[in-house]
Scaffold this motif. Structure first.
Motif, short mmCIF file in Angstrom:
data_model
loop_
_atom_site.label_atom_id
_atom_site.label_comp_id
_atom_site.label_asym_id
_atom_site.label_seq_id
_atom_site.Cartn_x
_atom_site.Cartn_y
_atom_site.Cartn_z
N ASN A 1 -14.17 47.66 -69.74
CA ASN A 1 -13.60 46.84 -68.67
C ASN A 1 -12.74 45.74 -69.28
OD1 ASN A 1 -15.24 44.51 -69.28
ND2 ASN A 1 -16.94 45.55 -68.29
N THR A 2 -12.12 44.95 -68.46
CA THR A 2 -11.22 43.89 -68.91
C THR A 2 -11.94 42.88 -69.80
OG1 THR A 2 -9.93 44.15 -66.91
CG2 THR A 2 -9.60 42.13 -68.15
N PHE A 3 -13.16 42.54 -69.47
CA PHE A 3 -13.89 41.54 -70.25
C PHE A 3 -14.19 42.04 -71.67
CE2 PHE A 3 -15.10 40.77 -65.78
CZ PHE A 3 -14.51 39.53 -65.64
N ILE A 4 -14.60 43.29 -71.78
CA ILE A 4 -14.87 43.86 -73.10
C ILE A 4 -13.58 43.95 -73.90
CG2 ILE A 4 -15.58 45.95 -74.33
CD1 ILE A 4 -17.65 46.38 -72.07
N LEU A 5 -12.50 44.39 -73.26
CA LEU A 5 -11.21 44.49 -73.94
C LEU A 5 -10.76 43.12 -74.44
CD1 LEU A 5 -8.86 46.23 -74.81
CD2 LEU A 5 -7.83 45.87 -72.56
N CYS A 6 -10.90 42.09 -73.63
CA CYS A 6 -10.54 40.73 -74.06
C CYS A 6 -11.36 40.29 -75.26
CB CYS A 6 -10.70 39.75 -72.91
SG CYS A 6 -9.44 39.89 -71.64
N ASP A 7 -12.65 40.59 -75.26
CA ASP A 7 -13.50 40.24 -76.40
C ASP A 7 -13.05 40.96 -77.67
OD1 ASP A 7 -15.05 38.54 -74.88
OD2 ASP A 7 -16.69 39.98 -74.60
N LEU A 8 -12.70 42.24 -77.55
CA LEU A 8 -12.23 42.99 -78.72
C LEU A 8 -10.93 42.41 -79.25
CD1 LEU A 8 -13.00 46.64 -77.56
CD2 LEU A 8 -14.24 45.30 -79.28
N VAL A 9 -10.00 42.10 -78.35
CA VAL A 9 -8.72 41.51 -78.76
C VAL A 9 -8.95 40.18 -79.47
CG1 VAL A 9 -6.57 40.49 -77.93
CG2 VAL A 9 -7.34 42.67 -77.00
N GLN A 10 -9.77 39.35 -78.91
CA GLN A 10 -10.00 38.03 -79.49
C GLN A 10 -10.71 38.13 -80.83
OE1 GLN A 10 -11.84 36.07 -76.15
NE2 GLN A 10 -9.88 35.27 -75.45
N SER A 11 -11.48 39.18 -81.06
CA SER A 11 -12.18 39.33 -82.33
C SER A 11 -11.25 39.75 -83.46
CB SER A 11 -13.31 40.34 -82.20
OG SER A 11 -12.81 41.65 -82.12
N CYS A 12 -10.07 40.27 -83.13
CA CYS A 12 -9.14 40.75 -84.16
C CYS A 12 -8.63 39.61 -85.03
CB CYS A 12 -7.94 41.45 -83.53
SG CYS A 12 -8.35 42.97 -82.71
N LYS A 13 -8.12 38.59 -84.43
CA LYS A 13 -7.54 37.47 -85.16
C LYS A 13 -7.91 36.13 -84.54
CE LYS A 13 -4.71 38.88 -88.41
NZ LYS A 13 -4.76 38.40 -89.75
N LYS A 14 -8.94 36.16 -83.74
CA LYS A 14 -9.37 34.92 -83.06
C LYS A 14 -8.25 34.37 -82.17
CE LYS A 14 -13.23 35.26 -85.16
NZ LYS A 14 -14.19 36.11 -84.58
N TYR A 15 -7.61 35.28 -81.42
CA TYR A 15 -6.60 34.85 -80.47
C TYR A 15 -7.26 34.02 -79.38
CZ TYR A 15 -3.57 38.40 -82.53
OH TYR A 15 -2.82 39.14 -83.39
N SER A 16 -6.60 32.96 -78.96
CA SER A 16 -7.17 32.13 -77.90
C SER A 16 -6.77 32.63 -76.52
CB SER A 16 -6.72 30.67 -78.06
OG SER A 16 -5.31 30.58 -78.00
N ARG A 17 -5.69 33.41 -76.45
CA ARG A 17 -5.29 33.98 -75.17
C ARG A 17 -4.59 35.32 -75.41
NH1 ARG A 17 -0.32 34.17 -73.43
NH2 ARG A 17 1.35 33.20 -74.60
N ILE A 18 -4.52 36.10 -74.37
CA ILE A 18 -3.85 37.39 -74.45
C ILE A 18 -2.57 37.29 -73.63
CG2 ILE A 18 -3.99 39.84 -73.87
CD1 ILE A 18 -7.03 39.55 -74.15
N GLY A 19 -1.45 37.66 -74.24
CA GLY A 19 -0.16 37.64 -73.54
C GLY A 19 0.00 38.93 -72.76
N ASP A 20 0.97 39.72 -73.13
CA ASP A 20 1.22 40.99 -72.47
C ASP A 20 0.30 42.06 -73.04
OD1 ASP A 20 3.33 39.95 -70.92
OD2 ASP A 20 4.70 40.20 -72.61
N CYS A 21 -0.05 43.01 -72.20
CA CYS A 21 -0.91 44.10 -72.62
C CYS A 21 -0.32 45.40 -72.11
CB CYS A 21 -2.32 43.89 -72.05
SG CYS A 21 -3.50 45.12 -72.60
N PHE A 22 -0.13 46.37 -73.00
CA PHE A 22 0.39 47.69 -72.67
C PHE A 22 -0.56 48.72 -73.24
CE2 PHE A 22 3.90 44.78 -73.02
CZ PHE A 22 4.70 45.09 -71.92
N TRP A 23 -0.61 49.90 -72.63
CA TRP A 23 -1.51 50.93 -73.14
C TRP A 23 -0.94 52.32 -72.94
CZ3 TRP A 23 -2.25 48.23 -68.67
CH2 TRP A 23 -2.34 48.96 -67.49
N LEU A 24 -1.44 53.23 -73.76
CA LEU A 24 -1.14 54.66 -73.65
C LEU A 24 -2.42 55.38 -73.30
CD1 LEU A 24 1.04 55.17 -76.84
CD2 LEU A 24 1.85 55.23 -74.49
#
Length: 79
Positions: free
Chosen positions: A43-66
């Motif tokens: 879900n969105t919450f898990i995806l946000c946690d994974l993104v933030q764990s990559c480089k400790k991003y404080s926010r997510i800008g644009d998101c695209f997927w295949l």
């Protein structure tokens, strides 16, 4: 049966049009891979946690997927 997915997350780069044919490529950045992720629980919450764990991003800008691994940024990339 719980469907499993592989999540490949490209981050820190940018989409750039190629001069010769106008198609888009992703330049720079890094990528992280998570395998055997439960598609049922993703879900969105898990995806946000994974993104933030990559480089400790404080926010997510644009998101695209295949959706399909056989597609590329020019055919199938969804905002």
């Amino acid at each position: 049966m719980d469907a499993k997915i592989t999540l490949i997350l490209h981050h820190g780069g940018r989409f750039t049009p190629r001069a010769n044919d106008g198609t888009v490529e992703y330049i720079g950045g890094e990528f992280d891979v998570w395998e055997d992720i439960s598609a049922y629980y993703m879900n969105t919450f898990i995806l946000c946690d994974l993104v933030q764990s990559c480089k400790k991003y404080s926010r997510i800008g644009d998101c695209f997927w295949l959706i399909d691994k056989d597609l590329d940024f020019n055919h199938g990339c969804k905002p």
